[in-house]
Design an enzyme around this catalytic site. Sequence first.
Site, mmCIF file in Angstrom:
data_model
loop_
_atom_site.group_PDB
_atom_site.id
_atom_site.type_symbol
_atom_site.label_atom_id
_atom_site.label_comp_id
_atom_site.label_asym_id
_atom_site.label_seq_id
_atom_site.Cartn_x
_atom_site.Cartn_y
_atom_site.Cartn_z
ATOM 1 N N ARG A 118 6.925 21.058 9.411
ATOM 2 C CA ARG A 118 7.127 19.619 9.194
ATOM 3 C C ARG A 118 6.805 19.195 7.758
ATOM 4 O O ARG A 118 7.492 18.336 7.188
ATOM 5 C CB ARG A 118 6.252 18.846 10.186
ATOM 6 N N VAL A 174 9.157 10.009 9.620
ATOM 7 C CA VAL A 174 9.314 11.303 10.280
ATOM 8 C C VAL A 174 8.732 11.087 11.673
ATOM 9 O O VAL A 174 7.539 10.832 11.816
ATOM 10 C CB VAL A 174 8.560 12.424 9.548
ATOM 11 N N SER A 175 9.561 11.171 12.684
ATOM 12 C CA SER A 175 9.158 10.746 14.023
ATOM 13 C C SER A 175 8.029 11.601 14.593
ATOM 14 O O SER A 175 7.732 12.700 14.120
ATOM 15 C CB SER A 175 10.364 10.785 14.974
ATOM 16 N N GLN A 176 7.403 11.075 15.622
ATOM 17 C CA GLN A 176 6.306 11.737 16.319
ATOM 18 C C GLN A 176 6.758 13.112 16.813
ATOM 19 O O GLN A 176 7.759 13.223 17.512
ATOM 20 C CB GLN A 176 5.866 10.871 17.491
#
Length: 402
Positions: free
Chosen positions: A44, A94-96
């Site tokens: 990530r 940046v999504s969960q």
Amino acid sequence: MNIESRLERRLTELQDELINQTLSLFGDDCLPYQLKTAFYETPRHKFVHRFQSPISGKWIDLTDDNLAQNLTTLYTDRPISIFRNELGELVSTVSQPSLVLFMIFLLDLQPGQRVFELGGGSGWHSSIMARLVGPSGSVDSVEIIPELVPHAQSTAKQLQLDNLHFHLADGTEGYSDRAPFDCGVFTASTPELPPIFFQQIKVGGLLEFVVKLPNHHDLFVLLKRTEDSFQSELLMPCTFVPVTGKQALQQHEVTVLEEIPHWKELKNSTPQSIHWYDLEILSDEVEAFLHFCNNTINGFHHFDSFEDEELRASAYLCGLVDNETQSLVLLNDTSILSYGETELATSIKKRAEEWIAAGKPNTEDLHLEIFPANAILTNNPERPQWVYTTPSCTYRWSPIAE
């Protein structure tokens, strides 16, 4: 152990924690081997070059020198803010991680499939999908923010994801060059489904759509394309940034009571009052019923007042207005207030009876069908159905069949 080895070890520990968190939230079957592998191979932090600290609110430019001290933040199971517009509004995250993994799991991606993504953002979500569809498949990710596209493109190139294509464009217009797609993914919310997706998603294909509801909530919907509609297979509350672009639709505005014609006359009259308990709706059920009304009644308003402090103090103030008959019905925390003709209040009472008969469902407990705006619908008389129309499409809600 040198610094680089310690960093790699810590990275693996944090990735393991996110895997365990995802399993605990969404079940033991939600992470097949291929998806886990794609997750570990797509770190990530490589997709974040600048982010807003959730603690200090300051913007941090991520470098090799400060990666170690920010690694825990970047691998916590929550969204990361990566871009705000000139008004200071958060427009890209940046999504969960657990939600990203669950969304990808639901698509059941296979090698060779073509995938569309609205809202490429950092490129992390689409990069994991690109690994799953493999070299014979493709992912077209459309991002409207110019500052985000070059970094997403360079990261995909660095990871040798040649089947991942980023486009600087308006995702609400789809991407016709490689349509129709096997799957589509929205990573931003909008009150209406852009009609172009009735052409750009294959019959039998899946679309992950995020509905911006009038009550400022978002609803994640897994849809399956049929010959004439999209049918929901899963509904789940969530929070996403709103869609922007040409087809970004106006959020549901608040109607100020003092701006309603005849309000001055109406407020001086004595309204008919119906308490929620008279309708067999308990105080802790009022919010769920109002959400239901928001989604199933055309012309349902959220109200505010410049002058009436008592009305302003209500946690909920919504309802219906009919200027032609000079009638108004206000729904607040405790009761329904009916001014003028009683037809509006009668329609609310009828909707309450239908909601109670359906088992007092929350929005996510319902079945949703989305049709083109000009579709001619036939109702099933044996099943309650509530139709909500927008300029772009028609929503039909109903209880989930047992």
